[in-house]
Design a protein around this motif. Sequence first.
Motif, PDB file in Angstrom:
ATOM      1  N   UNK A   1       0.964  -1.280   0.112  1.00 14.46           N
ATOM      2  CA  UNK A   1      -0.014  -0.214   0.091  1.00 14.46           C
ATOM      3  C   UNK A   1       0.907   1.200  -0.058  1.00 14.46           C
ATOM      4  N   UNK A   2       2.088   1.123   0.594  1.00 16.67           N
ATOM      5  CA  UNK A   2       2.733   2.364   0.703  1.00 16.67           C
ATOM      6  C   UNK A   2       3.405   2.753  -0.682  1.00 16.67           C
ATOM      7  N   UNK A   3       3.717   1.597  -1.425  1.00 13.23           N
ATOM      8  CA  UNK A   3       4.228   1.768  -2.891  1.00 13.23           C
ATOM      9  C   UNK A   3       3.217   2.467  -3.820  1.00 13.23           C
ATOM     10  N   UNK A   4       2.080   1.882  -3.423  1.00  7.67           N
ATOM     11  CA  UNK A   4       0.843   2.612  -4.489  1.00  7.67           C
ATOM     12  C   UNK A   4       0.396   3.934  -4.108  1.00  7.67           C
ATOM     13  N   UNK A   5       0.672   4.210  -2.603  1.00  8.69           N
ATOM     14  CA  UNK A   5       0.473   5.575  -2.146  1.00  8.69           C
ATOM     15  C   UNK A   5       1.251   6.451  -2.798  1.00  8.69           C
ATOM     16  N   UNK A   6       2.664   6.167  -3.241  1.00 11.97           N
ATOM     17  CA  UNK A   6       3.645   7.351  -3.611  1.00 11.97           C
ATOM     18  C   UNK A   6       3.128   7.542  -4.943  1.00 11.97           C
TER      19      UNK A   6
END
Length: 65
Positions: free
Chosen positions: A46-51
Amino acid sequence: MRVGIGTLVMRCLACQAEEWRATDASAPLALLSEVICLGCGAQSSCADLALQLPLVPEPAADAAE
Ligand SMILES: [Zn+2]
């Protein structure tokens, strides 16, 4: 499931799909949770996608002059 912040929905980098499933369905979804794209099977977090999400504020409904 869809993963998003506010009105923004995270898309797969590879196939642009918006549907994901958690790798660990028993754990609550968190920013660092790993998710798998239902479209192509790519794994991301989710962190990668949020970026990737554009940090654009929602336009105010009464902003027009
Ligand atoms: Zn995909």
